[in-house]
Design a protein around this motif. Structure first.
Motif, PDB file in Angstrom:
ATOM      1  N   THR A 201       7.693  26.671  28.151  1.00  6.99           N
ATOM      2  CA  THR A 201       8.092  27.949  27.551  1.00  6.99           C
ATOM      3  C   THR A 201       9.604  27.980  27.409  1.00  6.99           C
ATOM      4  O   THR A 201      10.313  28.186  28.384  1.00  6.99           O
ATOM      5  N   THR A 202      10.067  27.723  26.230  1.00  9.65           N
ATOM      6  CA  THR A 202      11.482  27.852  25.907  1.00  9.65           C
ATOM      7  C   THR A 202      11.587  28.360  24.479  1.00  9.65           C
ATOM      8  O   THR A 202      10.695  28.163  23.663  1.00  9.65           O
ATOM      9  N   GLU A 203      12.653  29.037  24.198  1.00  7.27           N
ATOM     10  CA  GLU A 203      12.904  29.518  22.842  1.00  7.27           C
ATOM     11  C   GLU A 203      14.004  28.679  22.218  1.00  7.27           C
ATOM     12  O   GLU A 203      14.949  28.304  22.916  1.00  7.27           O
ATOM     13  N   PRO A 204      13.934  28.385  20.962  1.00 11.22           N
ATOM     14  CA  PRO A 204      12.810  28.735  20.092  1.00 11.22           C
ATOM     15  C   PRO A 204      11.646  27.782  20.341  1.00 11.22           C
ATOM     16  O   PRO A 204      11.832  26.696  20.881  1.00 11.22           O
ATOM     17  N   ALA A 205      10.462  28.207  19.927  1.00  7.00           N
ATOM     18  CA  ALA A 205       9.281  27.351  20.036  1.00  7.00           C
ATOM     19  C   ALA A 205       9.413  26.184  19.062  1.00  7.00           C
ATOM     20  O   ALA A 205      10.120  26.265  18.066  1.00  7.00           O
ATOM     21  N   SER A 206       8.774  25.078  19.383  1.00  8.53           N
ATOM     22  CA  SER A 206       8.737  23.929  18.470  1.00  8.53           C
ATOM     23  C   SER A 206       7.964  24.307  17.230  1.00  8.53           C
ATOM     24  O   SER A 206       7.170  25.239  17.240  1.00  8.53           O
ATOM     25  N   GLY A 207       8.178  23.551  16.204  1.00 13.38           N
ATOM     26  CA  GLY A 207       7.194  23.624  15.156  1.00 13.38           C
ATOM     27  C   GLY A 207       7.663  24.118  13.821  1.00 13.38           C
ATOM     28  O   GLY A 207       8.815  24.393  13.634  1.00 13.38           O
ATOM     29  N   PRO A 208       6.696  24.175  12.971  1.00 16.57           N
ATOM     30  CA  PRO A 208       5.356  23.676  13.266  1.00 16.57           C
ATOM     31  C   PRO A 208       5.340  22.150  13.320  1.00 16.57           C
ATOM     32  O   PRO A 208       6.091  21.494  12.606  1.00 16.57           O
ATOM     33  N   SER A 209       4.501  21.626  14.173  1.00 16.49           N
ATOM     34  CA  SER A 209       4.362  20.185  14.369  1.00 16.49           C
ATOM     35  C   SER A 209       2.911  19.793  14.114  1.00 16.49           C
ATOM     36  O   SER A 209       2.039  20.645  14.005  1.00 16.49           O
TER      37      SER A 209
ATOM     38  N   VAL B 165      -6.854  22.223  12.871  1.00 18.07           N
ATOM     39  CA  VAL B 165      -6.802  23.629  13.259  1.00 18.07           C
ATOM     40  C   VAL B 165      -5.353  23.984  13.558  1.00 18.07           C
ATOM     41  O   VAL B 165      -4.606  23.172  14.118  1.00 18.07           O
ATOM     42  N   LEU B 166      -4.949  25.196  13.199  1.00 17.43           N
ATOM     43  CA  LEU B 166      -3.629  25.690  13.583  1.00 17.43           C
ATOM     44  C   LEU B 166      -3.743  26.368  14.936  1.00 17.43           C
ATOM     45  O   LEU B 166      -4.610  27.222  15.145  1.00 17.43           O
ATOM     46  N   ASP B 167      -2.851  26.000  15.874  1.00 17.78           N
ATOM     47  CA  ASP B 167      -2.867  26.602  17.209  1.00 17.78           C
ATOM     48  C   ASP B 167      -2.117  27.934  17.190  1.00 17.78           C
ATOM     49  O   ASP B 167      -1.622  28.351  16.130  1.00 17.78           O
ATOM     50  N   PRO B 168      -2.016  28.643  18.325  1.00 23.01           N
ATOM     51  CA  PRO B 168      -1.366  29.959  18.339  1.00 23.01           C
ATOM     52  C   PRO B 168       0.094  29.957  17.885  1.00 23.01           C
ATOM     53  O   PRO B 168       0.609  30.988  17.459  1.00 23.01           O
ATOM     54  N   ASP B 169       0.779  28.796  17.952  1.00 24.49           N
ATOM     55  CA  ASP B 169       2.162  28.716  17.503  1.00 24.49           C
ATOM     56  C   ASP B 169       2.291  28.133  16.103  1.00 24.49           C
ATOM     57  O   ASP B 169       3.397  27.860  15.637  1.00 24.49           O
ATOM     58  N   GLY B 170       1.169  27.927  15.409  1.00 22.39           N
ATOM     59  CA  GLY B 170       1.206  27.412  14.045  1.00 22.39           C
ATOM     60  C   GLY B 170       1.250  25.900  13.937  1.00 22.39           C
ATOM     61  O   GLY B 170       1.417  25.360  12.849  1.00 22.39           O
ATOM     62  N   ASN B 171       1.095  25.203  15.069  1.00 22.88           N
ATOM     63  CA  ASN B 171       1.060  23.742  15.023  1.00 22.88           C
ATOM     64  C   ASN B 171      -0.274  23.278  14.445  1.00 22.88           C
ATOM     65  O   ASN B 171      -1.322  23.845  14.737  1.00 22.88           O
ATOM     66  N   ASN B 172      -0.220  22.246  13.628  1.00 26.65           N
ATOM     67  CA  ASN B 172      -1.409  21.658  13.032  1.00 26.65           C
ATOM     68  C   ASN B 172      -1.960  20.625  14.019  1.00 26.65           C
ATOM     69  O   ASN B 172      -1.376  19.569  14.202  1.00 26.65           O
ATOM     70  N   VAL B 173      -3.079  20.960  14.677  1.00 28.36           N
ATOM     71  CA  VAL B 173      -3.656  20.062  15.664  1.00 28.36           C
ATOM     72  C   VAL B 173      -4.937  19.460  15.107  1.00 28.36           C
ATOM     73  O   VAL B 173      -5.678  20.108  14.378  1.00 28.36           O
ATOM     74  N   GLU B 174      -5.167  18.211  15.462  1.00 29.63           N
ATOM     75  CA  GLU B 174      -6.250  17.445  14.848  1.00 29.63           C
ATOM     76  C   GLU B 174      -6.954  16.593  15.889  1.00 29.63           C
ATOM     77  O   GLU B 174      -6.347  16.152  16.857  1.00 29.63           O
ATOM     78  N   ALA B 175      -8.227  16.338  15.651  1.00 27.00           N
ATOM     79  CA  ALA B 175      -8.965  15.291  16.359  1.00 27.00           C
ATOM     80  C   ALA B 175      -9.478  14.357  15.288  1.00 27.00           C
ATOM     81  O   ALA B 175      -9.889  14.794  14.204  1.00 27.00           O
ATOM     82  N   VAL B 176      -9.437  13.051  15.576  1.00 27.43           N
ATOM     83  CA  VAL B 176      -9.868  12.052  14.598  1.00 27.43           C
ATOM     84  C   VAL B 176     -10.704  10.979  15.276  1.00 27.43           C
ATOM     85  O   VAL B 176     -10.467  10.615  16.415  1.00 27.43           O
ATOM     86  N   CYS B 177     -11.681  10.494  14.528  1.00 27.81           N
ATOM     87  CA  CYS B 177     -12.480   9.339  14.916  1.00 27.81           C
ATOM     88  C   CYS B 177     -12.352   8.326  13.781  1.00 27.81           C
ATOM     89  O   CYS B 177     -12.525   8.669  12.612  1.00 27.81           O
ATOM     90  N   HIS B 178     -12.024   7.087  14.139  1.00 27.16           N
ATOM     91  CA  HIS B 178     -11.849   6.034  13.137  1.00 27.16           C
ATOM     92  C   HIS B 178     -13.068   5.138  13.000  1.00 27.16           C
ATOM     93  O   HIS B 178     -13.096   4.245  12.160  1.00 27.16           O
ATOM     94  N   ALA B 179     -14.094   5.396  13.814  1.00 26.31           N
ATOM     95  CA  ALA B 179     -15.297   4.547  13.784  1.00 26.31           C
ATOM     96  C   ALA B 179     -16.237   4.975  12.669  1.00 26.31           C
ATOM     97  O   ALA B 179     -16.279   6.151  12.310  1.00 26.31           O
ATOM     98  N   PRO B 180     -17.023   4.035  12.148  1.00 25.24           N
ATOM     99  CA  PRO B 180     -18.022   4.413  11.152  1.00 25.24           C
ATOM    100  C   PRO B 180     -19.083   5.319  11.781  1.00 25.24           C
ATOM    101  O   PRO B 180     -19.255   5.322  12.999  1.00 25.24           O
ATOM    102  N   GLU B 181     -19.754   6.058  10.932  1.00 26.02           N
ATOM    103  CA  GLU B 181     -20.782   7.007  11.404  1.00 26.02           C
ATOM    104  C   GLU B 181     -21.854   6.305  12.196  1.00 26.02           C
ATOM    105  O   GLU B 181     -22.261   5.224  11.933  1.00 26.02           O
TER     106      GLU B 181
END
Length: 130
Positions: free
Chosen positions: A61-69, A114-130
């Motif tokens: 918790t510091t100001e200013p907040a990062s981002g968006p990242s 998904v955008l988190d509460p601070d506007g950061n673009n957060v992602e989960a990825v899978c690189h394997a075939p289905e």
């Protein structure tokens, strides 16, 4: 290779709850919580092959907040990507890209954003075939 990342956030309790839910499907949990010289510090970790349990995602918790990242966690399966997306939305995140193949990256790139509460673009990825 990135070992860890730290983001500055405005509201640590809100951040804690969002990431507690969003990262749970990927095996992450709150692993550290303290105040250092008036600054709140929060760490999330998971089991890492060949390493054991490791904290790699930090918030302070510091100001200013990062981002968006942009942050992306690797998922073990497409089901985990879907679960991350659902959990992040349930935790108050905002859709920024439904789960699906992003063939413009490569033919097996399956991610969700998904955008988190601070506007950061957060992602989960899978690189394997289905």
């Amino acid at each position: 290779m990135i070992d860890h990342i730290t983001l500055r956030v405005r509201d640590l309790p809100r951040t804690r709850e969002f990431y507690r839910q969003a990262l749970a499907p990927l095996g992450y949990r709150v692993a550290y919580e303290a105040v250092h010289e008036g600054t709140g510090v929060l760490g999330f970790g998971a089991e890492m092959p060949g390493v054991g349990f490791k904290i790699d995602t930090w918030f302070v918790t510091t100001e200013p907040a990062s981002g968006p990242s942009h942050l992306c966690w690797r998922a073990g399966s497409r089901v985990e990507v879907d679960a991350f997306y659902a959990a992040a939305l349930s935790a108050g995140g905002t859709d920024n890209g439904k789960p699906g193949v992003r063939a413009h990256y490569h033919s097996n790139y399956y991610g969700a954003f998904v955008l988190d509460p601070d506007g950061n673009n957060v992602e989960a990825v899978c690189h394997a075939p289905e």
